[in-house]
Design an enzyme around this catalytic site. Structure first.
Site, PDB file in Angstrom:
ATOM      1  N   LYS A  51     132.651   0.468  66.556  1.00 34.08           N
ATOM      2  CA  LYS A  51     132.543  -0.785  65.813  1.00 34.08           C
ATOM      3  C   LYS A  51     133.912  -1.446  65.636  1.00 34.08           C
ATOM      4  O   LYS A  51     134.963  -0.829  65.924  1.00 34.08           O
ATOM      5  CB  LYS A  51     131.886  -0.490  64.465  1.00 34.08           C
ATOM      6  CG  LYS A  51     130.406  -0.048  64.558  1.00 34.08           C
ATOM      7  CD  LYS A  51     129.901   0.381  63.173  1.00 34.08           C
ATOM      8  CE  LYS A  51     128.423   0.697  63.151  1.00 34.08           C
ATOM      9  NZ  LYS A  51     128.019   1.232  61.812  1.00 34.08           N
ATOM     10  N   THR A  99     125.985   8.911  57.776  1.00 28.91           N
ATOM     11  CA  THR A  99     126.205   7.464  57.647  1.00 28.91           C
ATOM     12  C   THR A  99     127.326   7.144  56.657  1.00 28.91           C
ATOM     13  O   THR A  99     128.166   6.286  56.919  1.00 28.91           O
ATOM     14  CB  THR A  99     124.897   6.785  57.190  1.00 28.91           C
ATOM     15  OG1 THR A  99     123.873   7.135  58.124  1.00 28.91           O
ATOM     16  CG2 THR A  99     125.044   5.275  57.134  1.00 28.91           C
ATOM     17  N   ASN A 120     132.176   2.401  58.759  1.00 26.20           N
ATOM     18  CA  ASN A 120     131.981   3.785  59.202  1.00 26.20           C
ATOM     19  C   ASN A 120     132.150   3.989  60.703  1.00 26.20           C
ATOM     20  O   ASN A 120     131.663   4.974  61.266  1.00 26.20           O
ATOM     21  CB  ASN A 120     130.639   4.326  58.684  1.00 26.20           C
ATOM     22  CG  ASN A 120     129.453   3.593  59.263  1.00 26.20           C
ATOM     23  OD1 ASN A 120     129.622   2.618  60.016  1.00 26.20           O
ATOM     24  ND2 ASN A 120     128.261   4.054  58.944  1.00 26.20           N
ATOM     25  N   GLU A 179     117.878   0.554  72.721  1.00 24.64           N
ATOM     26  CA  GLU A 179     119.257   0.093  72.523  1.00 24.64           C
ATOM     27  C   GLU A 179     120.043   0.054  73.830  1.00 24.64           C
ATOM     28  O   GLU A 179     120.824  -0.870  74.061  1.00 24.64           O
ATOM     29  CB  GLU A 179     119.968   0.997  71.503  1.00 24.64           C
ATOM     30  CG  GLU A 179     119.420   0.814  70.087  1.00 24.64           C
ATOM     31  CD  GLU A 179     119.985   1.796  69.078  1.00 24.64           C
ATOM     32  OE1 GLU A 179     119.622   1.681  67.884  1.00 24.64           O
ATOM     33  OE2 GLU A 179     120.789   2.680  69.447  1.00 24.64           O
ATOM     34  N   TYR A 184     120.343  -4.787  64.997  1.00 24.64           N
ATOM     35  CA  TYR A 184     120.097  -4.324  63.629  1.00 24.64           C
ATOM     36  C   TYR A 184     118.810  -4.891  63.027  1.00 24.64           C
ATOM     37  O   TYR A 184     118.675  -4.948  61.795  1.00 24.64           O
ATOM     38  CB  TYR A 184     121.303  -4.645  62.745  1.00 24.64           C
ATOM     39  CG  TYR A 184     122.445  -3.656  62.918  1.00 24.64           C
ATOM     40  CD1 TYR A 184     122.218  -2.273  62.790  1.00 24.64           C
ATOM     41  CD2 TYR A 184     123.741  -4.074  63.187  1.00 24.64           C
ATOM     42  CE1 TYR A 184     123.259  -1.361  62.949  1.00 24.64           C
ATOM     43  CE2 TYR A 184     124.783  -3.158  63.333  1.00 24.64           C
ATOM     44  CZ  TYR A 184     124.530  -1.809  63.208  1.00 24.64           C
ATOM     45  OH  TYR A 184     125.560  -0.894  63.350  1.00 24.64           O
ATOM     46  N   ARG A 194     133.340  10.145  61.231  1.00 30.86           N
ATOM     47  CA  ARG A 194     133.244   9.345  60.004  1.00 30.86           C
ATOM     48  C   ARG A 194     133.975  10.007  58.844  1.00 30.86           C
ATOM     49  O   ARG A 194     134.545   9.324  57.994  1.00 30.86           O
ATOM     50  CB  ARG A 194     131.772   9.075  59.681  1.00 30.86           C
ATOM     51  CG  ARG A 194     131.175   7.996  60.602  1.00 30.86           C
ATOM     52  CD  ARG A 194     129.674   7.979  60.540  1.00 30.86           C
ATOM     53  NE  ARG A 194     129.087   6.778  61.155  1.00 30.86           N
ATOM     54  CZ  ARG A 194     127.781   6.583  61.294  1.00 30.86           C
ATOM     55  NH1 ARG A 194     126.919   7.498  60.859  1.00 30.86           N
ATOM     56  NH2 ARG A 194     127.330   5.484  61.855  1.00 30.86           N
ATOM     57  N   PHE A 204     122.321  -4.677  52.418  1.00 33.28           N
ATOM     58  CA  PHE A 204     123.569  -4.661  53.175  1.00 33.28           C
ATOM     59  C   PHE A 204     123.475  -5.382  54.514  1.00 33.28           C
ATOM     60  O   PHE A 204     124.464  -5.450  55.255  1.00 33.28           O
ATOM     61  CB  PHE A 204     124.031  -3.209  53.392  1.00 33.28           C
ATOM     62  CG  PHE A 204     123.053  -2.339  54.141  1.00 33.28           C
ATOM     63  CD1 PHE A 204     123.016  -2.317  55.530  1.00 33.28           C
ATOM     64  CD2 PHE A 204     122.155  -1.530  53.447  1.00 33.28           C
ATOM     65  CE1 PHE A 204     122.124  -1.511  56.220  1.00 33.28           C
ATOM     66  CE2 PHE A 204     121.250  -0.719  54.134  1.00 33.28           C
ATOM     67  CZ  PHE A 204     121.241  -0.711  55.523  1.00 33.28           C
ATOM     68  N   HIS A 252     128.373   3.529  65.829  1.00 33.65           N
ATOM     69  CA  HIS A 252     126.911   3.543  65.842  1.00 33.65           C
ATOM     70  C   HIS A 252     126.481   4.542  66.902  1.00 33.65           C
ATOM     71  O   HIS A 252     127.103   4.630  67.957  1.00 33.65           O
ATOM     72  CB  HIS A 252     126.344   2.169  66.206  1.00 33.65           C
ATOM     73  CG  HIS A 252     124.875   2.216  66.521  1.00 33.65           C
ATOM     74  ND1 HIS A 252     123.916   2.149  65.533  1.00 33.65           N
ATOM     75  CD2 HIS A 252     124.207   2.392  67.688  1.00 33.65           C
ATOM     76  CE1 HIS A 252     122.716   2.257  66.083  1.00 33.65           C
ATOM     77  NE2 HIS A 252     122.864   2.408  67.390  1.00 33.65           N
ATOM     78  N   ARG A 258     125.266  12.124  67.200  1.00 34.15           N
ATOM     79  CA  ARG A 258     125.172  11.841  65.757  1.00 34.15           C
ATOM     80  C   ARG A 258     125.917  12.901  64.938  1.00 34.15           C
ATOM     81  O   ARG A 258     126.525  12.607  63.910  1.00 34.15           O
ATOM     82  CB  ARG A 258     123.706  11.681  65.316  1.00 34.15           C
ATOM     83  CG  ARG A 258     123.144  10.315  65.753  1.00 34.15           C
ATOM     84  CD  ARG A 258     121.746  10.067  65.239  1.00 34.15           C
ATOM     85  NE  ARG A 258     121.638   9.852  63.816  1.00 34.15           N
ATOM     86  CZ  ARG A 258     121.763   8.681  63.203  1.00 34.15           C
ATOM     87  NH1 ARG A 258     122.035   7.581  63.896  1.00 34.15           N
ATOM     88  NH2 ARG A 258     121.615   8.582  61.896  1.00 34.15           N
TER      89      ARG A 258
END
Ligand code: IDP
Ligand code: MG
Length: 150
Positions: free
Chosen positions: A9, A91, A112, A126, A49, A102, A57, A115, A85
């Site tokens: 990100k 998260t 964070n 995705e 998203y 993270r 948020f 993704h 992950r």
């Protein structure tokens, strides 16, 4: 072999963490099969998203992901979705395990860093959203037999 979408990100890009995070995925043994540097527009952000639309948020999340370029990638490996992950961590950075991206580089849920797809269906959707089929490169590494059991 499973594939998963990974986004580094805007905060990861701005902080110069692209190489560091890619390095963790490479060292884990995952195989890179697609990569591009993308200025995310409103449409792509909203499609990516869509599931979070209406949450408190959401607006901030769209703002965040469109604020600066992202590094989009597809990584492959056995149970790649769960593995990535796990490497990224929970998260909320404050709940992420030490050693995860993270945890090691973040503090706030709205910054964070990454993704990663959360299941086989979302991974397929995705990857199709972010990559054309001919942008995915299927290849084998000489080290594969020392990393993949099968
Ligand atoms: P994930 O990225 O770990 O899959 P999701 O629950 O799918 O987490 O949320 C998507 C993204 O939305 C998170 O990575 C984070 O950037 C942002 N987000 C989630 N919950 C909050 C929140 O409570 N405040 C601000 N941002 C949030
Ligand atoms: Mg998610």
């Amino acid at each position: 072999m499973e594939r998963t979408l990974v986004l580094l990100k805007p905060d990861a890009v701005q902080r110069g963490l692209i190489g560091t995070i890619i390095n963790r995925l490479e060292l884990r043994g995952l195989r890179l099969v697609g990569a591009k540097f993308v200025a995310v527009d409103q449409t792509l952000a909203e499609r990516h998203y869509a599931i979070h639309k209406g949450k408190p948020f959401y607006e901030g999340l769209i703002q965040y992901i469109t604020s600066s370029p992202v590094m989009a990638m597809v990584w492959e490996g056995p149970q790649a979705i769960a593995a990535v992950r796990q490497t990224m961590g929970a998260t909320r950075p404050i709940e992420a395990s030490p050693g995860s991206v993270r945890h090691d580089f973040g503090l706030e849920v709205g910054r964070n860093l990454t993704h990663a797809s959360d299941g086989p269906e979302t991974a397929d959707e995705e990857i199709a959203l972010w990559f054309q089929p001919d942008e995915i490169v299927s290849w084998s590494r000489d080290t594969d037999r020392w990393i993949f059991e099968g």
